[in-house]
Design a protein around this motif. Sequence first.
Motif, short mmCIF file in Angstrom:
data_model
loop_
_atom_site.label_atom_id
_atom_site.label_comp_id
_atom_site.label_asym_id
_atom_site.label_seq_id
_atom_site.Cartn_x
_atom_site.Cartn_y
_atom_site.Cartn_z
N LEU A 212 0.83 -1.21 0.00
CA LEU A 212 0.00 0.00 0.00
C LEU A 212 0.86 1.26 0.00
O LEU A 212 0.52 2.25 -0.65
N ASP A 213 1.98 1.22 0.71
CA ASP A 213 2.91 2.34 0.72
C ASP A 213 3.39 2.62 -0.71
O ASP A 213 3.36 3.76 -1.20
N ALA A 214 3.81 1.57 -1.40
CA ALA A 214 4.29 1.72 -2.78
C ALA A 214 3.17 2.17 -3.71
O ALA A 214 3.39 2.99 -4.61
N ALA A 215 1.95 1.66 -3.49
CA ALA A 215 0.82 2.01 -4.34
C ALA A 215 0.47 3.50 -4.21
O ALA A 215 0.15 4.16 -5.20
N VAL A 216 0.53 4.01 -2.98
CA VAL A 216 0.22 5.43 -2.78
C VAL A 216 1.30 6.29 -3.40
O VAL A 216 1.02 7.26 -4.13
N ARG A 217 2.57 5.96 -3.15
CA ARG A 217 3.66 6.73 -3.74
C ARG A 217 3.70 6.60 -5.26
O ARG A 217 4.12 7.52 -5.96
N GLY A 218 3.22 5.45 -5.76
CA GLY A 218 3.15 5.23 -7.21
C GLY A 218 1.93 5.85 -7.85
O GLY A 218 1.64 5.59 -9.02
N LYS A 219 1.17 6.61 -7.09
CA LYS A 219 0.00 7.36 -7.57
C LYS A 219 -1.11 6.46 -8.13
O LYS A 219 -1.71 6.75 -9.16
N CYS A 220 -1.36 5.36 -7.44
CA CYS A 220 -2.53 4.53 -7.78
C CYS A 220 -3.77 5.19 -7.19
O CYS A 220 -3.74 5.72 -6.08
N ASN A 221 -4.87 5.14 -7.93
CA ASN A 221 -6.15 5.63 -7.42
C ASN A 221 -6.78 4.54 -6.57
O ASN A 221 -6.95 3.41 -7.04
N ILE A 222 -7.12 4.87 -5.34
CA ILE A 222 -7.53 3.85 -4.37
C ILE A 222 -8.88 4.20 -3.76
O ILE A 222 -9.13 5.35 -3.39
N ILE A 223 -9.73 3.18 -3.66
CA ILE A 223 -10.99 3.30 -2.92
C ILE A 223 -10.92 2.39 -1.70
O ILE A 223 -10.52 1.23 -1.80
N ILE A 224 -11.25 2.94 -0.54
CA ILE A 224 -11.32 2.16 0.69
C ILE A 224 -12.79 1.92 1.00
O ILE A 224 -13.57 2.87 1.09
N CYS A 225 -13.19 0.67 1.15
CA CYS A 225 -14.59 0.38 1.43
C CYS A 225 -14.71 -0.44 2.72
O CYS A 225 -13.76 -1.08 3.17
N GLY A 226 -15.89 -0.38 3.30
CA GLY A 226 -16.16 -1.10 4.54
C GLY A 226 -17.47 -0.64 5.13
O GLY A 226 -18.09 0.30 4.62
N GLY A 227 -17.91 -1.29 6.17
CA GLY A 227 -19.16 -0.93 6.81
C GLY A 227 -18.98 0.22 7.78
O GLY A 227 -17.88 0.74 7.97
N THR A 228 -20.09 0.61 8.42
CA THR A 228 -20.05 1.68 9.41
C THR A 228 -19.16 1.28 10.59
O THR A 228 -19.28 0.18 11.13
N GLY A 229 -18.25 2.17 10.98
CA GLY A 229 -17.40 1.91 12.12
C GLY A 229 -16.30 0.91 11.86
O GLY A 229 -15.68 0.40 12.81
N SER A 230 -16.02 0.60 10.59
CA SER A 230 -14.99 -0.40 10.29
C SER A 230 -13.58 0.18 10.31
O SER A 230 -12.60 -0.57 10.33
N GLY A 231 -13.47 1.52 10.27
CA GLY A 231 -12.15 2.14 10.31
C GLY A 231 -11.69 2.68 8.97
O GLY A 231 -10.49 2.85 8.74
N LYS A 232 -12.63 2.99 8.08
CA LYS A 232 -12.28 3.48 6.74
C LYS A 232 -11.51 4.80 6.81
O LYS A 232 -10.47 4.96 6.15
#
Length: 444
Positions: A212-232
């Motif tokens: 994930l560190d490399a993906a963010v620095r590599g400028k990947c477009n990312i969606i974080i999904c999860g339920g309510t209170g999951s820590g998104k």
Amino acid sequence: MTKNSLLDAFNIKRQETRSNLINDYEIFPDKKLLDELRTRIVVDIIDSEIPEDKLLDQFINDEIDKNIEGYDLSNLERTHLFNLIDNEINGYGPLTELLEDKNITEIMVNSPKEIYIEIDGQIIKDESVSFINDEHIIRTIQRLIGPLGRTIDSSNPMVDSRLADGSRINAVIPPLSTKGPVITIRKFKSEMTSVDDFIRIGSMTPYMATFLDAAVRGKCNIIICGGTGSGKTTLLNILSGFISHDERIITIEDAAELRLNQTHVISLETRVTNYTKDGEVTIRDLVINSLRMRPDRIIVGEVRGKEAFDMLQAMNTGHDGSMTTLHANSSKDALNRLETMVLMSGLEIPVKAIREYIVNAIDLIVNIERMSDGRRKVTSITELTGMKENEIELREIFAFQQTGLTNNKEVDGEYIFNHLEIPNVYQKISSKGITDLDDMFHQE
């Protein structure tokens, strides 16, 4: 061979819960008298002016002495009464100690005598505090949101905002709430601010963190999904920390919860002036405006409507490395919701075209879940690989596979890494000169 739980594997010490709560009425057995004195003293203090020659504590003590005259109270009872009144004047009433307790992650007030808290992922009823009546709850809400420039009343019976420490507060009063005033506070955990914290508590593996560190620095477009209170939002905050300090970042949220440490950050927040939505500024308005602000990265706290199309448009028009969250239970569910939200924008676009747009815009979907034992885990990191027969194809790179429960009813399982297939995003990441993943995928 005995199978250890993830807690044992990561050598995490179990945290004791607030099981030894002391009820207001255990200290002060006469429930009726406590409520009567508390109400009378608070009203007297509100209606009185503090003399210039008296300190506040002295004034409170004088008011207590005046009101308890004729009652045979013990020193413990009187001290407890003073603490209650002091919290009303200098703090946030019965919620003061709950807000200060770092072990509590969520506070839920359903009625004057019905208050729940979340500790270590478990929700318990807190018998140690209580409100006098519904008006007391409303007065506390007003004390909490007043410094934020927000109000709550019959014409504006709902408020969603954030406190000075980043905690999120949601309050609803009648007529919207038929039971009476309701407060929900999700506290900001300042100590959970790095990926090392996620690794330490077993929410992800070091390999996942490196990817994930490399993906963010590599400028990947990312969606974080999860339920309510999951820590998104917490995970979004951590991933945002991987962004370089020389990039211009614009964050867009309903209530500003992200805490980025980079120097070039512009934070935008929506506005709802009153319940009739006069002067409203939405997430979509801010996303459209942010495109004119020369951003290197756009981070949206959560997409839930028409702004999804504008976010995809930003990702498709040179704003690589953008990130957002949305409510969904899986990567597939996230795509279905995203597709629905794009259709909500009112544009007559064929479903196939929308899916192609999504594939071109998004690189990765990260799913985080709140497990049955209350702990949060990143359960999937998935990439979008393309289209086949008008359907979006997904490839899971990392996954958490639950195998059961330990004797302590904690979720047991293992993380699976699909290292045999080189993900498409590897090429995008390595093209930026990032070599962190070479060993992971056995590239020389």
